[in-house]
Design a protein around this motif. Structure first.
Motif, short mmCIF file in Angstrom:
data_model
loop_
_atom_site.label_atom_id
_atom_site.label_comp_id
_atom_site.label_asym_id
_atom_site.label_seq_id
_atom_site.Cartn_x
_atom_site.Cartn_y
_atom_site.Cartn_z
N VAL A 55 0.84 -1.20 0.00
CA VAL A 55 0.00 0.00 0.00
C VAL A 55 0.87 1.25 0.00
O VAL A 55 0.63 2.20 -0.75
CB VAL A 55 -0.98 -0.01 1.20
CG1 VAL A 55 -1.65 1.34 1.39
CG2 VAL A 55 -2.01 -1.11 1.03
N ALA A 56 1.90 1.26 0.84
CA ALA A 56 2.80 2.43 0.90
C ALA A 56 3.49 2.65 -0.44
O ALA A 56 3.71 3.80 -0.86
CB ALA A 56 3.82 2.25 2.02
N LEU A 57 3.82 1.58 -1.14
CA LEU A 57 4.46 1.70 -2.45
C LEU A 57 3.49 2.22 -3.52
O LEU A 57 3.90 2.92 -4.44
CB LEU A 57 5.00 0.35 -2.91
CG LEU A 57 6.37 -0.04 -2.40
CD1 LEU A 57 6.66 -1.50 -2.73
CD2 LEU A 57 7.43 0.85 -3.01
N ALA B 253 6.14 8.86 7.69
CA ALA B 253 4.91 8.68 6.90
C ALA B 253 4.78 7.23 6.44
O ALA B 253 3.68 6.65 6.49
CB ALA B 253 4.92 9.62 5.70
N TRP B 254 5.87 6.64 6.01
CA TRP B 254 5.85 5.23 5.60
C TRP B 254 5.46 4.37 6.79
O TRP B 254 4.62 3.47 6.68
CB TRP B 254 7.23 4.83 5.08
CG TRP B 254 7.29 3.46 4.51
CD1 TRP B 254 7.31 2.28 5.20
CD2 TRP B 254 7.35 3.10 3.14
NE1 TRP B 254 7.38 1.21 4.35
CE2 TRP B 254 7.41 1.69 3.07
CE3 TRP B 254 7.37 3.83 1.97
CZ2 TRP B 254 7.48 1.01 1.87
CZ3 TRP B 254 7.44 3.14 0.77
CH2 TRP B 254 7.49 1.75 0.72
N GLY B 255 6.05 4.65 7.95
CA GLY B 255 5.74 3.88 9.15
C GLY B 255 4.28 4.00 9.56
O GLY B 255 3.67 3.03 10.00
N ARG C 199 2.78 8.77 -2.29
CA ARG C 199 3.38 7.87 -1.31
C ARG C 199 4.63 8.44 -0.66
O ARG C 199 5.32 9.26 -1.27
CB ARG C 199 3.72 6.55 -1.98
CG ARG C 199 4.89 6.65 -2.93
CD ARG C 199 5.22 5.28 -3.51
NE ARG C 199 6.39 5.35 -4.32
CZ ARG C 199 6.39 5.37 -5.63
NH1 ARG C 199 5.25 5.34 -6.27
NH2 ARG C 199 7.50 5.43 -6.30
N PRO C 200 4.89 7.99 0.52
CA PRO C 200 6.19 8.34 1.10
C PRO C 200 7.27 7.59 0.33
O PRO C 200 7.08 6.44 -0.07
CB PRO C 200 6.08 7.83 2.55
CG PRO C 200 4.90 6.95 2.59
CD PRO C 200 4.05 7.25 1.41
N ARG C 201 8.36 8.23 0.07
CA ARG C 201 9.39 7.65 -0.79
C ARG C 201 10.40 6.77 -0.06
O ARG C 201 11.05 5.95 -0.66
CB ARG C 201 10.16 8.77 -1.50
CG ARG C 201 9.28 9.65 -2.32
CD ARG C 201 9.20 9.14 -3.71
NE ARG C 201 8.34 10.03 -4.48
CZ ARG C 201 7.47 9.59 -5.34
NH1 ARG C 201 7.34 8.32 -5.55
NH2 ARG C 201 6.72 10.42 -6.01
#
Length: 173
Positions: A49-51, A64-66, A56-58
């Motif tokens: 989902v993050a990808l 943000a990714w966490g 998206r967070p890079r």
């Protein structure tokens, strides 16, 4: 491959969460994989989902990714637990949300803090004037090479055979 180290850290932390949970309820800690598997599957979905998020967070180590991984891991893990016939009572949901939030977002926050502190110390050391001490500030403890060879040896009483203690006889008789 840049996602792998963060994924490994996250997976280990999910396993720790499950092992702590099993041990706190006096259950067999060896069965922690039974508790962990829904959250591990949801963790992988969280990375996907993050990808795939448009904005998206890079970086997988960013806060943000966490946050994305945390929300998907908790929600997906609870859903998989219920679908597999296990329970997801409110106290467990609260505890899992808090602990996984601390684990999955917390290490990223610590990493960000370390990066920020390191960057500020690098900036302060780069802006400070670099002065090198002069050679006179550190007197040489050892003479320079060749200095001893150019100095004339000092004469001593032991160098003159007539003055040497062995050659004098205090009692000539």
């Amino acid at each position: 491959m840049r996602y792998l180290p963060a994924l490994i850290v996250d997976a280990v932390l999910v396993l720790v969460f499950a092992a702590i949970g099993r041990a706190s309820h006096q259950e067999d800690p060896a069965g922690f994989l039974l508790t962990a598997w829904p959250f591990l599957v949801a963790l992988l979905v969280g990375y996907a989902v993050a990808l795939l998020l448009p904005a998206r967070p890079r970086r997988p180590w960013s806060l943000a990714w966490g946050a994305v991984v945390w929300v998907v891991t908790v929600a997906g893990g609870m859903l998989l637990r219920v679908l597999s016939g296990d329970t997801a009572e409110v106290p467990f949901i609260v505890v899992a949300s808090i602990v996984l939030g601390l684990f999955l977002v917390g290490w990223r926050g610590l990493a960000a803090l370390v990066r920020r502190l390191r960057a500020s110390s690098d900036r302060s050391s780069a802006s400070a004037p670099q002065t090198r001490p002069s050679a006179a500030a550190f007197p040489a403890a050892v003479p320079e090479p060749g200095a001893a060879a150019t100095r004339a040896p000092e004469a001593s009483a032991a160098d003159d055979p007539a003055e040497a203690p062995e050659s004098r006889d205090p009692d000539p008789a």
